[in-house]
Design a protein around this motif. Structure first.
Motif, PDB file in Angstrom:
ATOM      1  N   ARG A  20       0.843  -1.207   0.000  1.00  0.00           N
ATOM      2  CA  ARG A  20       0.000   0.000   0.000  1.00  0.00           C
ATOM      3  C   ARG A  20       0.877   1.255   0.000  1.00  0.00           C
ATOM      4  NH1 ARG A  20      -3.922   1.474   4.946  1.00  0.00           N
ATOM      5  NH2 ARG A  20      -1.915   1.989   5.816  1.00  0.00           N
ATOM      6  N   ALA A  21       1.912   1.269   0.821  1.00  0.00           N
ATOM      7  CA  ALA A  21       2.819   2.418   0.881  1.00  0.00           C
ATOM      8  C   ALA A  21       3.562   2.590  -0.445  1.00  0.00           C
ATOM      9  CB  ALA A  21       3.814   2.249   2.036  1.00  0.00           C
ATOM     10  N   LEU A  22       4.085   1.498  -0.967  1.00  0.00           N
ATOM     11  CA  LEU A  22       4.863   1.576  -2.212  1.00  0.00           C
ATOM     12  C   LEU A  22       3.988   1.931  -3.409  1.00  0.00           C
ATOM     13  CD1 LEU A  22       7.261  -1.467  -1.664  1.00  0.00           C
ATOM     14  CD2 LEU A  22       7.562   0.931  -0.983  1.00  0.00           C
ATOM     15  N   ASP A  23       2.784   1.394  -3.455  1.00  0.00           N
ATOM     16  CA  ASP A  23       1.856   1.752  -4.539  1.00  0.00           C
ATOM     17  C   ASP A  23       1.515   3.236  -4.504  1.00  0.00           C
ATOM     18  OD1 ASP A  23       1.760  -0.816  -5.569  1.00  0.00           O
ATOM     19  OD2 ASP A  23      -0.082  -1.361  -4.501  1.00  0.00           O
ATOM     20  N   SER A  24       1.439   3.799  -3.309  1.00  0.00           N
ATOM     21  CA  SER A  24       1.116   5.230  -3.223  1.00  0.00           C
ATOM     22  C   SER A  24       2.234   6.087  -3.819  1.00  0.00           C
ATOM     23  CB  SER A  24       0.809   5.642  -1.779  1.00  0.00           C
ATOM     24  OG  SER A  24       1.963   5.777  -0.979  1.00  0.00           O
ATOM     25  N   LEU A  25       3.452   5.589  -3.801  1.00  0.00           N
ATOM     26  CA  LEU A  25       4.546   6.321  -4.452  1.00  0.00           C
ATOM     27  C   LEU A  25       4.425   6.245  -5.969  1.00  0.00           C
ATOM     28  CD1 LEU A  25       7.593   5.375  -2.220  1.00  0.00           C
ATOM     29  CD2 LEU A  25       6.354   7.542  -2.310  1.00  0.00           C
ATOM     30  N   LEU A  26       4.040   5.093  -6.468  1.00  0.00           N
ATOM     31  CA  LEU A  26       3.879   4.941  -7.916  1.00  0.00           C
ATOM     32  C   LEU A  26       2.784   5.845  -8.469  1.00  0.00           C
ATOM     33  CD1 LEU A  26       4.257   1.074  -8.198  1.00  0.00           C
ATOM     34  CD2 LEU A  26       5.906   2.819  -8.944  1.00  0.00           C
ATOM     35  N   LYS A  27       1.857   6.272  -7.628  1.00  0.00           N
ATOM     36  CA  LYS A  27       0.744   7.130  -8.050  1.00  0.00           C
ATOM     37  C   LYS A  27       1.054   8.621  -7.896  1.00  0.00           C
ATOM     38  CE  LYS A  27      -2.556   3.584  -6.708  1.00  0.00           C
ATOM     39  NZ  LYS A  27      -3.541   3.182  -5.696  1.00  0.00           N
ATOM     40  N   GLN A  28       2.257   8.962  -7.483  1.00  0.00           N
ATOM     41  CA  GLN A  28       2.591  10.366  -7.249  1.00  0.00           C
ATOM     42  C   GLN A  28       2.593  11.184  -8.538  1.00  0.00           C
ATOM     43  OE1 GLN A  28       3.137  12.044  -4.144  1.00  0.00           O
ATOM     44  NE2 GLN A  28       2.047  10.143  -3.704  1.00  0.00           N
ATOM     45  N   SER A  29       2.079  12.395  -8.465  1.00  0.00           N
ATOM     46  CA  SER A  29       2.126  13.314  -9.605  1.00  0.00           C
ATOM     47  C   SER A  29       3.556  13.821  -9.819  1.00  0.00           C
ATOM     48  CB  SER A  29       1.169  14.489  -9.383  1.00  0.00           C
ATOM     49  OG  SER A  29       1.496  15.189  -8.190  1.00  0.00           O
ATOM     50  N   TYR A  30       4.321  13.897  -8.767  1.00  0.00           N
ATOM     51  CA  TYR A  30       5.742  14.286  -8.836  1.00  0.00           C
ATOM     52  C   TYR A  30       6.537  13.009  -9.068  1.00  0.00           C
ATOM     53  CZ  TYR A  30       9.973  16.906  -7.587  1.00  0.00           C
ATOM     54  OH  TYR A  30      11.199  17.544  -7.616  1.00  0.00           O
ATOM     55  N   LYS A  31       7.278  12.961 -10.156  1.00  0.00           N
ATOM     56  CA  LYS A  31       7.910  11.710 -10.587  1.00  0.00           C
ATOM     57  C   LYS A  31       9.377  11.564 -10.220  1.00  0.00           C
ATOM     58  CE  LYS A  31       4.113  10.400 -12.580  1.00  0.00           C
ATOM     59  NZ  LYS A  31       3.258   9.467 -11.877  1.00  0.00           N
ATOM     60  N   ASN A  32      10.042  12.639  -9.833  1.00  0.00           N
ATOM     61  CA  ASN A  32      11.479  12.558  -9.574  1.00  0.00           C
ATOM     62  C   ASN A  32      11.730  12.246  -8.093  1.00  0.00           C
ATOM     63  OD1 ASN A  32      14.179  12.565 -10.203  1.00  0.00           O
ATOM     64  ND2 ASN A  32      14.404  14.772  -9.983  1.00  0.00           N
ATOM     65  N   TRP A  33      11.527  10.988  -7.739  1.00  0.00           N
ATOM     66  CA  TRP A  33      11.733  10.525  -6.371  1.00  0.00           C
ATOM     67  C   TRP A  33      12.478   9.204  -6.396  1.00  0.00           C
ATOM     68  CZ3 TRP A  33       9.698   5.735  -5.924  1.00  0.00           C
ATOM     69  CH2 TRP A  33       8.576   5.410  -6.705  1.00  0.00           C
ATOM     70  N   GLU A  34      13.069   8.893  -5.256  1.00  0.00           N
ATOM     71  CA  GLU A  34      13.637   7.571  -5.016  1.00  0.00           C
ATOM     72  C   GLU A  34      13.067   7.093  -3.684  1.00  0.00           C
ATOM     73  OE1 GLU A  34      17.840   7.452  -4.237  1.00  0.00           O
ATOM     74  OE2 GLU A  34      17.734   9.018  -2.715  1.00  0.00           O
ATOM     75  N   ALA A  35      12.844   5.801  -3.562  1.00  0.00           N
ATOM     76  CA  ALA A  35      12.337   5.230  -2.318  1.00  0.00           C
ATOM     77  C   ALA A  35      13.405   4.320  -1.734  1.00  0.00           C
ATOM     78  CB  ALA A  35      11.056   4.444  -2.567  1.00  0.00           C
ATOM     79  N   LEU A  36      13.764   4.591  -0.494  1.00  0.00           N
ATOM     80  CA  LEU A  36      14.738   3.785   0.219  1.00  0.00           C
ATOM     81  C   LEU A  36      14.007   3.013   1.308  1.00  0.00           C
ATOM     82  CD1 LEU A  36      16.039   6.743  -0.552  1.00  0.00           C
ATOM     83  CD2 LEU A  36      18.030   5.718   0.472  1.00  0.00           C
ATOM     84  N   ASP A  91       5.960   5.996   6.592  1.00  0.00           N
ATOM     85  CA  ASP A  91       5.911   4.770   7.380  1.00  0.00           C
ATOM     86  C   ASP A  91       5.345   3.644   6.530  1.00  0.00           C
ATOM     87  OD1 ASP A  91       6.973   5.991   9.615  1.00  0.00           O
ATOM     88  OD2 ASP A  91       5.017   6.459  10.481  1.00  0.00           O
ATOM     89  N   SER A  92       5.814   2.439   6.790  1.00  0.00           N
ATOM     90  CA  SER A  92       5.429   1.302   5.952  1.00  0.00           C
ATOM     91  C   SER A  92       3.975   0.885   6.116  1.00  0.00           C
ATOM     92  CB  SER A  92       6.347   0.109   6.234  1.00  0.00           C
ATOM     93  OG  SER A  92       6.304  -0.247   7.598  1.00  0.00           O
ATOM     94  N   ASP A  93       3.289   1.428   7.108  1.00  0.00           N
ATOM     95  CA  ASP A  93       1.857   1.136   7.272  1.00  0.00           C
ATOM     96  C   ASP A  93       0.994   2.338   6.894  1.00  0.00           C
ATOM     97  OD1 ASP A  93       2.495   2.782   9.399  1.00  0.00           O
ATOM     98  OD2 ASP A  93       1.320   1.667  10.868  1.00  0.00           O
ATOM     99  N   ASP A  94       1.562   3.237   6.109  1.00  0.00           N
ATOM    100  CA  ASP A  94       0.869   4.460   5.720  1.00  0.00           C
ATOM    101  C   ASP A  94       0.894   4.587   4.201  1.00  0.00           C
ATOM    102  OD1 ASP A  94      -0.504   6.814   6.063  1.00  0.00           O
ATOM    103  OD2 ASP A  94       1.067   7.817   7.195  1.00  0.00           O
ATOM    104  N   GLU A  95       0.308   5.633   3.689  1.00  0.00           N
ATOM    105  CA  GLU A  95       0.345   5.895   2.249  1.00  0.00           C
ATOM    106  C   GLU A  95       0.269   7.388   2.010  1.00  0.00           C
ATOM    107  OE1 GLU A  95      -3.376   4.840   0.049  1.00  0.00           O
ATOM    108  OE2 GLU A  95      -4.011   4.138   2.018  1.00  0.00           O
ATOM    109  N   TYR A  96       0.790   7.813   0.873  1.00  0.00           N
ATOM    110  CA  TYR A  96       0.739   9.215   0.462  1.00  0.00           C
ATOM    111  C   TYR A  96      -0.448   9.428  -0.464  1.00  0.00           C
ATOM    112  CZ  TYR A  96       5.598  10.452   1.848  1.00  0.00           C
ATOM    113  OH  TYR A  96       6.754  10.739   2.515  1.00  0.00           O
ATOM    114  N   LEU A  97      -1.085  10.575  -0.344  1.00  0.00           N
ATOM    115  CA  LEU A  97      -2.060  10.980  -1.348  1.00  0.00           C
ATOM    116  C   LEU A  97      -1.298  11.309  -2.625  1.00  0.00           C
ATOM    117  CD1 LEU A  97      -4.416  13.219   0.820  1.00  0.00           C
ATOM    118  CD2 LEU A  97      -4.850  10.891  -0.009  1.00  0.00           C
ATOM    119  N   PRO A  98      -1.934  11.235  -3.797  1.00  0.00           N
ATOM    120  CA  PRO A  98      -1.219  11.359  -5.074  1.00  0.00           C
ATOM    121  C   PRO A  98      -0.413  12.640  -5.276  1.00  0.00           C
ATOM    122  CG  PRO A  98      -3.377  10.424  -5.443  1.00  0.00           C
ATOM    123  CD  PRO A  98      -3.335  10.842  -3.999  1.00  0.00           C
TER     124      PRO A  98
END
Length: 109
Positions: A20-36, A91-98
Motif C-alpha cells: 500500500r505504501a509503495l503503490d502510493s509512491l507509484l501514483k505520485q504526480s511528482y515523478k522525480n523521487w527515489e524510495a529507500l 511509514d510502511s503502514d501508511d500511504e501518500y495521497l497522489p
C-alpha cells in the motif's frame, strides 16, 4: 529539472502492508523521487515484496539491516544513503495521497 526527493521507508515485519505504501509512491504526480526501504531485520516476506517493486521500477532501493535496531536507526540509514536534495519519510503502514510530494516540494520554494 525537478529536484530529486528521497522517500525513506523504515519497516519491520510489515510485508502485508508495505505494498500500500509503495503503490502510493507509484501514483505520485511528482515523478522525480527515489524510495529507500530500510528493513529492520524483518522475519516475514518483506524482502520479496520489495524485490518485486525493484523489478518494476528502479526508483525503489532496499537496505536490509543485519539486526533489529529500531526505527530511528533505520531512518538514519535512509538519510545516509539518500541521494535527493529533499528528504521525506513514509511509514510502511501508511500511504501518500497522489499529490503529497508535489505539494511538499512546492511549499519548499
Amino acid at each position: 529539472m525537478q529536484q530529486l526527493v528521497s522517500v525513506i521507508i523504515p519497516t519491520f515485519n510489515r510485508a502485508h502492508l508495505l505494498p500500500r505504501a509503495l503503490d502510493s509512491l507509484l501514483k505520485q504526480s511528482y515523478k522525480n523521487w527515489e524510495a529507500l526501504v530500510i528493513d529492520d531485520a524483518s522475519t516475514d516476506d518483506t524482502k520479496s515484496v520489495i524485490a518485486n517493486y525493484i523489478k518494476k521500477d528502479n526508483r525503489f532501493h532496499f537496505y536490509p539491516l543485519k539486526e533489529n535496531s529500531g526505527a530511528c536507526i533505520a531512518r538514519n540509514v535512509g538519510i545516509k544513503n539518500a541521494k535527493g536534495t529533499l528528504v521525506t519519510f513514509l511509514d510502511s503502514d501508511d500511504e501518500y495521497l497522489p499529490q503529497k510530494i508535489e505539494k511538499q516540494v512546492i511549499d519548499q520554494f
